[in-house]
Every structure is written in C-alpha cells, then in structure tokens.
Write an enzyme that holds these catalytic residues in place. Structure first.
Site, PDB file in Angstrom:
ATOM      1  CG  HIS A  43      -3.673 -13.312 -19.220  1.00  0.00           C
ATOM      2  ND1 HIS A  43      -2.299 -13.287 -19.088  1.00  0.00           N
ATOM      3  CD2 HIS A  43      -3.918 -13.162 -20.542  1.00  0.00           C
ATOM      4  CE1 HIS A  43      -1.746 -13.148 -20.289  1.00  0.00           C
ATOM      5  NE2 HIS A  43      -2.709 -13.063 -21.189  1.00  0.00           N
ATOM      6  CD  GLU A  74      -1.769 -11.334 -16.332  1.00  0.00           C
ATOM      7  OE1 GLU A  74      -1.056 -10.699 -15.544  1.00  0.00           O
ATOM      8  OE2 GLU A  74      -1.682 -12.564 -16.492  1.00  0.00           O
ATOM      9  CG  HIS A 195       4.893 -16.691 -15.718  1.00  0.00           C
ATOM     10  ND1 HIS A 195       5.080 -18.047 -15.784  1.00  0.00           N
ATOM     11  CD2 HIS A 195       3.918 -16.412 -16.620  1.00  0.00           C
ATOM     12  CE1 HIS A 195       4.277 -18.549 -16.710  1.00  0.00           C
ATOM     13  NE2 HIS A 195       3.541 -17.586 -17.220  1.00  0.00           N
TER      14      HIS A 195
END
Ligand code: PXP
Length: 242
Positions: A43, A74, A195
C-alpha cells in the site's frame, strides 16, 4: 481455498524507522514465498512512510519469475499512484478511498458519490489487463453499485467484523458480511477481504463462502513477534550466558 496475500507495509515501516536497509523487504518476501504464501500486497502512500515507490518496483521485479504469486497494489487512485501501477502492472489493483495522511484505511468507497472517477480509473485498469478491486463496507447497497462502475472484485473492509468478534454483536455483524458477499457473488464479482483479520477471527470469517483472497499485515506481524519471541530470547540468553 482462499489466497493469503501478506501486506508487507509494516516490515517496510520497521526498516524505515532505522534509516537503512534492515530488515531487507525483499528478504521477507523471499521468506514468505518459501513458506508457501501466494500473494503479496503493498500500500504505497504518497509520503512513503511504509513501502516506497522503489520497493514497489523491486518487489514487482522479484515476482516476475513467480507467475504463481499474485502482486496486489492498493491505494488511493491519484495520478501518481496510477502511473506506478501502470508501470509495474500487478495482478491486481485495489482502490482505497484514503487520504494521504490517513493512519490506515478506515472506510470503503461511497460508490455513487465517486462514480465518474471510479468508472474512469477502472476502465484504465481493465484496458491495461490489471484485475481491479474496490474497498467496500459490508453493505448490499454498496455492492449493488459496483457493476455500474465495472470493477472485477470487491474487498470487504473487515474492521467492523474484527471489532465485533467475541462480542454479543458478532453474529449480527458477520451476517451483514455474508449478505454483502452473497450479493457480490450473485452479481459475478470476486470477493476479497481485509483489515484487522488475525489468527483468532479469520477461521469464523472464512465460513462465508466465496472469499477469494484475504490481505493481512498488522496482526500477522504482531503474531509473528509474539509467537517467535520464545525461540529468539532463548538464543540471546544462551549467547549472554544467562
Ligand atoms: N486492506 C486494505 C485496503 C488496507 O488498507 C489494509 C491495511 O493497509 C489491509 C487490507 C490490511 O489490514 P491489516 O494491516 O489490519 O491486516
């Protein structure tokens, strides 16, 4: 089977805290693959506080010889981010609606409010042959809007599930995830999740059918530290003669 995609941002954060190349991110990636991991997630954020742009190029280059391993990038679809994604052409790009200074992703897309931006970006990813995924809250209404902007998959944002785990609310919350996943499957969308998933809450979550991939970073690093601590301390104590 669900693909485990290990998010290596926390390893990069640890490295960055000392200002030199230790621990080496690629060494971790190599070790993860040797252990059988089939997915790596990064990320990259604009301030490069976790993985850097260079890390993204390096990992991508490293994975080129491993067609059995999926690289997932991401992030928020800024032009900088999209340039990077187009340059390395990962297997998957997950679009996340986070602000540059956000501590961590904390909500899914409002698809209707961002429909024109998402439609444009998702079309560019499709044209480049990169599978797309949209980070979403567990809401049937949100899922129903996804075919309209033409993403391949959704990633269910699982913090609410993780928070409810082990509480009286758990059954009700997981039912919302199951319903959103069932709707996504009915619409022909692939389903990822991530998450705050961990060793404790993941088995229950994976009772939901059709979860193609989970991406896990934070807890996996904490659990590795906790579960690896005994062996490491034993070695230090032996060396120091304690
Ligand atoms: N999915 C997305 C979109 C994320 O932003 C993150 C955190 O970077 C994760 C999954 C992984 O979450 P965690 O680090 O809590 O496992």
């Amino acid at each position: 089977m669900t693909v485990l995609s290990v998010n290596v941002n926390k390893i990069a954060l640890l490295r960055n805290s000392r200002g030199r190349d230790y621990p080496k991110l690629l060494k971790f990636v190599e070790q993860l693959l040797a252990l059988g991991v089939k997915g790596i997630t990064v990320h990259p954020r604009p301030d490069e506080r976790h993985v850097t742009r260079q890390d993204v190029y390096d990992i991508s280059q490293y994975l080129r010889s491993r067609s059995d391993v999926e690289f997932n990038i991401e992030g928020y679809p800024s032009e900088d981010f999209l340039d990077l994604v187009m340059a390395v052409s990962p297997a998957q790009c997950t679009l996340v609606p986070d602000q540059p200074d956000q501590l961590t992703s904390d909500h899914g897309w409002d698809v209707s409010a961002n429909a024109s931006q998402l439609t444009d970006v998702l079309a560019r990813l499709r044209k480049a042959g990169i599978r797309s995924s949209l980070f979403l809250n567990a809401s049937i209404t949100a899922v129903e809007l996804v075919p309209g902007v033409d993403a391949d998959r959704i990633e269910l944002y699982t913090e609410d599930y993780a928070r409810s785990f082990g509480t009286a609310a758990q059954d009700k919350v997981i039912a919302q995830y199951a319903a959103a996943a069932a709707k996504a499957h009915e619409l022909g969308l692939g389903i990822n999740a991530g998450h705050d998933l961990n060793l404790e809450n993941l088995p229950e979550f994976l009772k939901i059918p059709h979860i193609a991939e989970v991406s896990i970073g934070h807890a996996l690093v904490v659990e590795s530290l906790q579960q690896g601590l005994a062996g490491v301390i034993t070695q230090y104590l032996a060396i120091t003669g304690a």
